[in-house]
Design a protein around this motif. Structure first.
Motif, short mmCIF file in Angstrom:
data_model
loop_
_atom_site.label_atom_id
_atom_site.label_comp_id
_atom_site.label_asym_id
_atom_site.label_seq_id
_atom_site.Cartn_x
_atom_site.Cartn_y
_atom_site.Cartn_z
N MET A 262 0.82 -1.21 0.00
CA MET A 262 0.00 0.00 0.00
C MET A 262 0.85 1.26 0.00
SD MET A 262 -2.68 1.51 2.81
CE MET A 262 -1.31 2.20 3.73
N LEU A 263 1.85 1.32 0.88
CA LEU A 263 2.68 2.52 0.95
C LEU A 263 3.42 2.78 -0.36
CD1 LEU A 263 4.08 2.26 4.59
CD2 LEU A 263 2.52 4.00 3.71
N LYS A 264 3.92 1.73 -0.97
CA LYS A 264 4.62 1.91 -2.25
C LYS A 264 3.65 2.35 -3.35
CE LYS A 264 8.69 -0.95 -1.48
NZ LYS A 264 9.53 -2.06 -1.92
N TYR A 265 2.44 1.82 -3.31
CA TYR A 265 1.43 2.21 -4.29
C TYR A 265 1.10 3.69 -4.13
CZ TYR A 265 -3.09 2.06 -6.80
OH TYR A 265 -4.13 2.27 -7.67
N LEU A 266 0.89 4.15 -2.88
CA LEU A 266 0.54 5.55 -2.63
C LEU A 266 1.65 6.49 -3.09
CD1 LEU A 266 -1.10 5.48 0.94
CD2 LEU A 266 -2.18 5.15 -1.29
N ILE A 267 2.88 6.14 -2.74
CA ILE A 267 4.01 7.00 -3.11
C ILE A 267 4.15 7.05 -4.62
CG2 ILE A 267 6.51 7.28 -2.97
CD1 ILE A 267 6.31 5.98 -0.14
N GLN A 268 4.06 5.90 -5.29
CA GLN A 268 4.19 5.88 -6.75
C GLN A 268 3.08 6.69 -7.40
OE1 GLN A 268 6.85 4.14 -8.55
NE2 GLN A 268 6.05 5.75 -9.89
N TYR A 269 1.88 6.61 -6.85
CA TYR A 269 0.75 7.38 -7.39
C TYR A 269 1.03 8.88 -7.30
CZ TYR A 269 -4.13 8.65 -8.35
OH TYR A 269 -5.27 9.18 -8.90
N LEU A 270 1.58 9.32 -6.19
CA LEU A 270 1.89 10.74 -6.03
C LEU A 270 3.02 11.17 -6.97
CD1 LEU A 270 1.69 11.24 -2.16
CD2 LEU A 270 -0.09 11.58 -3.88
N VAL A 271 4.03 10.34 -7.11
CA VAL A 271 5.13 10.64 -8.02
C VAL A 271 4.61 10.77 -9.46
CG1 VAL A 271 7.24 9.69 -9.05
CG2 VAL A 271 6.94 9.63 -6.57
N ASP A 272 3.66 9.90 -9.81
CA ASP A 272 3.11 9.91 -11.18
C ASP A 272 2.13 11.05 -11.43
OD1 ASP A 272 4.55 7.61 -11.68
OD2 ASP A 272 2.85 6.24 -11.40
N HIS A 273 1.38 11.47 -10.41
CA HIS A 273 0.29 12.41 -10.61
C HIS A 273 0.54 13.81 -10.04
CE1 HIS A 273 -1.75 8.54 -11.27
NE2 HIS A 273 -2.61 9.22 -11.98
N CYS A 274 1.57 13.99 -9.24
CA CYS A 274 1.78 15.28 -8.57
C CYS A 274 3.21 15.79 -8.78
CB CYS A 274 1.49 15.16 -7.06
SG CYS A 274 -0.16 14.57 -6.68
#
Length: 477
Positions: A262-274
């Protein structure tokens, strides 16, 4: 004409097209160039007002904070710093802003000043970036669990149970504060209250989520929680949001696997979208800290810290192994730690957690199998009868970011733990029932949402990552 948001406009770059934009003025130069921002992106769009085309009575109203509606042609920008701009043909002031009184002038403001003007701080670059990232993180959480078949369960905000057994509760009552009804022994008579018993604001949705998991298999809650702690630190709030998944037929290892994923998914999502917002906050943190002494700076830059967590498998060690490492460490032997570790069973502090992550292992760390005497009653007791199947995840710069456990599914052990910790069985009879009727191994954890957003944005104070912070002595708005 339908309004286009500035984020979409800058992505499309529809040169030669007529558009309508609306937003708030950041700056106005030479009675000709207005920087407009609508909160959809970090970037402004430049409005170009041809000299002598607009009445002076109109342009005098254009100040920082003014709300504008502008219509015009998108053209290539001749100036530096932007690719396109709008040659304005029609302009309307929607809301004036008095420059003599508007607090957010075009200059750098301290975070303390912005906390004092929290009702306006969303309009700054820093807080615009923070709250766009917060939104993205919330969306990512729901996407992560939905993709894995978890059901979103709304746990109650008003409750009669103290999930943590800590007693730091906000009471919720309709009784008169000045003259409440009293019992014969002079205590408040809560039988006359709205619910017929004492009620308070929830400290956790976990116990209710366990009920859902033992019927629906995998559930998660994501809602507000409340702690009446007299804490004035940069890491605590009285009202905050928690993500609490619960899984049936799961043990401690399953729990750790899900938390890391979960934590890796959240961080990757932010890196990709923000990307732009993160880059802005990365530079903000660097500029803020470059004049500080080396020992007061963050161990890594913000983007480096996020990549650090993405690129490393999390280390997994027991509390006992961690305690031995810490007890034998130089900072402990030389009494450099504020809390020197001597005896097994001590609760680890943030300084110990950060040492393990930043100095010893140089990667995120799982600690598991904690002494049972420092953990909650619902955590599964291990065979050694000294530890429980609990786990924490430690991150750089912040220490503990997630706490969880395999839950105690054995009725006799659970009731024994409740007796030890003086938790009355009758108040949690519903919780004990799921150990009587089809009990099974199950596990879950809690992620404090603001703690995660604080980590992801590099902000030093948790009050800066929630829109309306609630802390001791502060309940504005």
């Amino acid at each position: 004409m339908k309004r286009i948001k500035i984020k979409e406009l800058l992505e499309l770059e529809p040169i030669g097209k007529e558009v309508l934009v609306k937003g708030w003025v950041r700056t106005f130069r030479n009675n000709q160039f207005a920087a407009l921002n609508d909160g959809s992106t970090l970037d402004n769009i430049q409005l170009v007002l041809a000299l002598d085309e607009f009445e002076e009575t109109l342009t005098r109203k254009i100040n920082p904070g003014t709300a504008l509606s502008a219509r015009g042609e998108v053209v290539e920008s001749k100036g530096r710093g932007q690719r396109i701009e709008i040659k304005v043909s029609k302009l309307e002031v929607l809301g004036e802003s008095d420059p003599e009184h508007y607090p957010l002038q075009p200059k750098k403001h301290s975070l303390e000043f912005l906390r004092e003007n929290a009702h306006l701080r969303f309009r700054t670059n820093t807080f615009g970036a923070i709250f766009r990232i917060r939104h993205a993180a919330a969306m990512a959480i729901h996407r992560f669990f939905d993709e894995r078949g978890f059901l979103y369960l709304h746990s109650p905000i008003l409750t009669s149970s103290d999930a943590e057994g800590a007693g730091e509760l906000f009471r919720a009552s309709t009784l008169s504060a000045k003259h409440p009804p009293l019992t014969e022994d002079n205590n408040v008579d809560f039988s006359q209250d709205f619910f017929g018993k004492e009620a308070h604001l929830t400290v956790s949705g976990q116990l209710e989520a366990e009920l859902g998991a033992l019927a629906l298999s995998d559930v998660y809650t994501f809602g507000p929680t409340f702690r009446a702690e007299q804490s004035h630190t940069t890491r605590h709030l009285a009202e905050f949001w928690m993500i609490e998944p619960e899984m049936a037929f799961a043990d401690l290892n399953d729990n750790m696997d899900l938390a890391e994923e979960m934590l890796k998914y959240l961080i990757q999502y932010l890196v990709d979208h923000c990307e732009k917002d993160l880059a802005f906050l990365d530079n903000r943190l660097f500029d803020e800290e470059k004049n500080k002494p080396a020992d007061q700076r963050s161990p890594m830059r913000l983007l480096e810290k996020l990549k650090f967590c993405l690129e490393n498998d999390f280390e997994r060690i027991t509390y006992t192994e961690a305690f031995d490492i810490l007890r034998n460490s130089k900072p402990n032997k030389k009494k450099k730690f504020q809390y020197v570790l001597e005896e097994w069973g001590a609760d680890l502090q943030s300084e110990h957690e950060r040492f393990l992550v930043e100095k010893h292992f140089k990667k995120p760390v799982f600690l598991y199998n904690y002494p049972k005497n420092i953990k909650a009653f619902y955590m599964r007791v291990n065979e050694d009868d000294k530890t429980v199947a609990a786990m924490d995840i430690l991150f750089p710069g912040i220490g503990e970011i997630i706490g969880g456990s395999q839950r105690e599914e054995r009725l006799d052990v659970l009731t024994s733990r409740m007796e030890e910790m003086k938790i009355p069985e009758e108040e949690l009879s519903w919780y004990l029932d799921i150990r009587k009727y089809g009990s099974c191994p199950h596990a879950g954890y809690g992620l404090g949402f603001e703690r995660f957003v604080q980590f992801a944005t590099g902000m030093g104070n948790i009050r800066d990552v929630i829109p309306f912070p609630r802390t001791p002595g502060n309940i504005s708005f």
